[in-house]
Design an enzyme around this catalytic site. Sequence first.
Site, PDB file in Angstrom:
ATOM      1  N   TYR A  26       0.755  -1.420   0.020  1.00  0.00           N
ATOM      2  CA  TYR A  26       0.107   0.061   0.173  1.00  0.00           C
ATOM      3  C   TYR A  26       0.932   1.289  -0.104  1.00  0.00           C
ATOM      4  CZ  TYR A  26      -3.652  -3.217   1.143  1.00  0.00           C
ATOM      5  OH  TYR A  26      -4.519  -4.496   1.093  1.00  0.00           O
ATOM      6  N   HIS A 103      -9.154   1.459  -5.878  1.00  0.00           N
ATOM      7  CA  HIS A 103      -8.202   0.542  -5.202  1.00  0.00           C
ATOM      8  C   HIS A 103      -6.561   0.784  -5.078  1.00  0.00           C
ATOM      9  CE1 HIS A 103     -11.651  -1.885  -4.209  1.00  0.00           C
ATOM     10  NE2 HIS A 103     -11.906  -1.700  -5.479  1.00  0.00           N
TER      11      HIS A 103
HETATM   12  O1  CA2 Z   1      -5.892  -2.095  -2.612  1.00  0.00           O
HETATM   13  C1  CA2 Z   1      -6.951  -1.526  -2.112  1.00  0.00           C
HETATM   14  O2  CA2 Z   1      -7.052  -0.159  -1.907  1.00  0.00           O
HETATM   15  C2  CA2 Z   1      -7.864  -2.434  -1.197  1.00  0.00           C
HETATM   16  O3  CA2 Z   1      -9.128  -1.976  -1.346  1.00  0.00           O
HETATM   17  C3  CA2 Z   1      -7.376  -2.354   0.108  1.00  0.00           C
HETATM   18  C4  CA2 Z   1      -8.274  -3.373   0.955  1.00  0.00           C
HETATM   19  C5  CA2 Z   1      -8.112  -4.580   0.444  1.00  0.00           C
HETATM   20  O4  CA2 Z   1      -8.931  -5.588   1.333  1.00  0.00           O
HETATM   21  C6  CA2 Z   1      -8.738  -4.547  -0.983  1.00  0.00           C
HETATM   22  O5  CA2 Z   1      -8.645  -6.125  -1.601  1.00  0.00           O
HETATM   23  C7  CA2 Z   1      -8.043  -3.644  -2.004  1.00  0.00           C
HETATM   24  C8  CA2 Z   1      -7.383  -3.427   2.454  1.00  0.00           C
HETATM   25  C9  CA2 Z   1      -7.175  -2.002   3.170  1.00  0.00           C
HETATM   26  C10 CA2 Z   1      -6.333  -2.210   4.358  1.00  0.00           C
HETATM   27  O6  CA2 Z   1      -5.270  -1.330   4.206  1.00  0.00           O
HETATM   28  C11 CA2 Z   1      -4.483  -1.411   4.816  1.00  0.00           C
HETATM   29  C12 CA2 Z   1      -3.204  -0.642   4.839  1.00  0.00           C
HETATM   30  C13 CA2 Z   1      -2.094  -0.525   5.562  1.00  0.00           C
HETATM   31  C14 CA2 Z   1      -2.034  -1.712   6.393  1.00  0.00           C
HETATM   32  C15 CA2 Z   1      -2.930  -2.760   6.468  1.00  0.00           C
HETATM   33  C16 CA2 Z   1      -4.088  -2.513   5.726  1.00  0.00           C
END
Ligand code: CA2
Length: 147
Positions: A26, A103
């Site tokens: 991310y 996303h």
């Molecule tokens: O890629 C994306 O933006 C997602 O929507 C992010 C979601 C995931 O479940 C989707 O499949 C794709 C997860 C968000 C969690 O974000 C975090 C960021 C940093 C650390 C932990 C989680």
Amino acid sequence: MSAPRRLLLVNGPNLNLLGTRQPEIYGTATLADVERIAGEAAAETDFEVRTIQSNHEGVLIDAIHAARADCAGIVINPGGLTHTSVALRDALTGVSLPFAEIHISDVNAREEFRRFSYLHDVAAVRVIGEGVEGYRSAVRQLSALIA
Ligand code: CA2
């Protein structure tokens, strides 16, 4: 009456953790950075952004319903609810506002369960795998579509 020049930016579960964990997926930008990027992009065309992040599905749905009163569109990263939530889809289609699905990561290049989105066929704009800069693109595309 003309449409309000305001967008609702919705970030779903766990996106408050941005910048603290899993930088390899991310990146290192925080939720505050994402909200700033969206605000900057909106200002280019004289829109403003109202932001909400919640880890609770019902809170997100209530915010989407409220947007009907004073927003012209919605930019949403539904987090994991992307792959599970008929209720979120129903809320978005129910308010009849154009929305952009964004996303940060490339969901098509990760686990199989991330490939399906309950929003894929109803989103006016989809931005996938462009990192947090994808929010800029989503806001620009949605604003252009509304204007
Ligand atoms: O890629 C994306 O933006 C997602 O929507 C992010 C979601 C995931 O479940 C989707 O499949 C794709 C997860 C968000 C969690 O974000 C975090 C960021 C940093 C650390 C932990 C989680």
